[in-house]
Write an enzyme that holds these catalytic residues in place. Structure first.
Site, PDB file in Angstrom:
ATOM      1  N   ARG A 178       0.816  -1.155  -0.171  1.00 29.51           N
ATOM      2  CA  ARG A 178      -0.009   0.127  -0.074  1.00 29.51           C
ATOM      3  C   ARG A 178       0.850   1.137  -0.192  1.00 29.51           C
ATOM      4  O   ARG A 178       0.196   2.313   0.256  1.00 29.51           O
ATOM      5  CB  ARG A 178      -0.986  -0.095   1.016  1.00 29.51           C
ATOM      6  CG  ARG A 178      -0.369   0.070   2.305  1.00 29.51           C
ATOM      7  CD  ARG A 178      -1.263   0.233   3.700  1.00 29.51           C
ATOM      8  NE  ARG A 178      -0.733   0.667   4.807  1.00 29.51           N
ATOM      9  CZ  ARG A 178      -0.625  -0.224   6.071  1.00 29.51           C
ATOM     10  NH1 ARG A 178      -0.375  -1.542   5.831  1.00 29.51           N
ATOM     11  NH2 ARG A 178      -0.029   0.489   7.004  1.00 29.51           N
ATOM     12  N   ASN A 179       2.185   1.121  -0.195  1.00 28.43           N
ATOM     13  CA  ASN A 179       3.095   1.912  -0.088  1.00 28.43           C
ATOM     14  C   ASN A 179       4.094   2.280  -1.473  1.00 28.43           C
ATOM     15  O   ASN A 179       4.004   1.306  -2.131  1.00 28.43           O
ATOM     16  CB  ASN A 179       4.080   1.822   1.127  1.00 28.43           C
ATOM     17  CG  ASN A 179       3.170   1.827   2.439  1.00 28.43           C
ATOM     18  OD1 ASN A 179       2.540   2.760   2.768  1.00 28.43           O
ATOM     19  ND2 ASN A 179       3.651   0.981   3.435  1.00 28.43           N
TER      20      ASN A 179
END
Length: 283
Positions: A163-164
């Site tokens: 998610r990064n």
């Protein structure tokens, strides 16, 4: 009859239809929800670690939708329908303890779940109008990823959830996976995330630079994963692995604090649960 749905509801409904959440193809009912939370399986005994649920966003309709075919309305547009098989009120506090290990609202997944409407409905959705994100450059359905895997002749494919933006440890993991597998599916989640997480645009830009300039491009499939985060730590690691299996992955990379947040989960708890349930994932 019509009900309003959120973008997350719409996204989940479409994912159910195209096989992202297989073997689940419907929004869970009360017995499935309890079984998943307590035993990590559906009421029929099939392994499943996190629930895909649909809140009823207008409680005034609670006595009218059961047994009905109900239109799904997103932003004033008819996008599909659902035949409602159950209307129920889950025990959210109990579910939070089982799903997240806490009911502390400082946990973003708990806060999100507790802020959902109190009534849920069950049924199999039919989406007639695909969400706009399906027209974006980096969207690929499970069938499209599997077709690309076949086209490139990959026998093995590693799945990487993030998610990064990438950092050096991610690069190390991804390069290591390419020594083990024919290819890698880099599959950033860009659905709902907590405030402060990286934007979709930042993630895409960073990975585009990495893939175009530093990776063997012919061995990398890059696609965006439209699904909300739960921040459910170890359970979500299992869920992410199951989903990537539906995209054709034969291997899956479990992060150090996979889907974790703050200090709600132990550092390698996701690794431990992945080993425990590996035989059920067959990945």
């Amino acid at each position: 009859m019509q009900i309003l749905i959120s973008l997350d509801d719409y996204c989940k409904a479409y994912n159910l239809q195209i096989g992202v959440y297989s073997p689940l193809s419907y929004f869970v009912g009360s017995s499935d929800l309890i079984s998943i939370s307590k035993e990590l399986k559906l009421k029929n005994g099939i392994f499943y670690p996190l629930p895909i649920y649909l809140p009823l966003r207008d409680p005034n309709l609670s006595g009218q939708v059961l047994g009905e075919r109900v239109d799904l309305i997103y932003e004033n547009t008819l996008v599909g329908f659902i035949e409602v098989s159950e209307v129920y009120e889950p025990d959210k506090d109990d579910l939070c303890i089982n799903l997240f290990g806490t009911k502390d609202k400082n946990h973003p997944g708990v806060k999100y779940f507790l802020n959902e409407p109190n009534l849920f409905i069950s049924g199999k959705p039919t989406i007639l109008k695909a969400p706009d994100f399906t027209n974006e450059k980096y969207f690929m359905s499970p069938d499209q990823v599997k077709a690309e895997k076949s086209k490139r002749g990959f026998k093995t494919l590693a799945g990487f959830q993030t998610r990064n933006v990438p950092h050096r440890a991610h690069e190390h993991l991804q390069r290591t996976s390419l020594e083990i597998c024919d290819g890698i599916l880099i599959h950033p989640l860009v659905g709902w995330k907590k405030p402060g997480d990286f934007s979709k645009e930042a993630i895409v830009r960073a990975y585009k630079i990495l893939i175009d300039n530093f990776y063997p491009k012919e061995n990398v499939i890059f696609s965006l994963f439209y699904s909300p985060m739960f921040y459910a730590g170890p359970r979500e690691a299992l869920f992410h692995a199951l989903v990537r299996k539906n995209f054709g992955c034969t291997h899956f990379i479990v992060g150090r604090d996979h889907a974790g947040v703050g200090d709600f989960y132990k550092l390698y708890e996701a690794h431990q649960i992945a080993y425990k349930f590996k035989h059920l994932l067959d990945i």
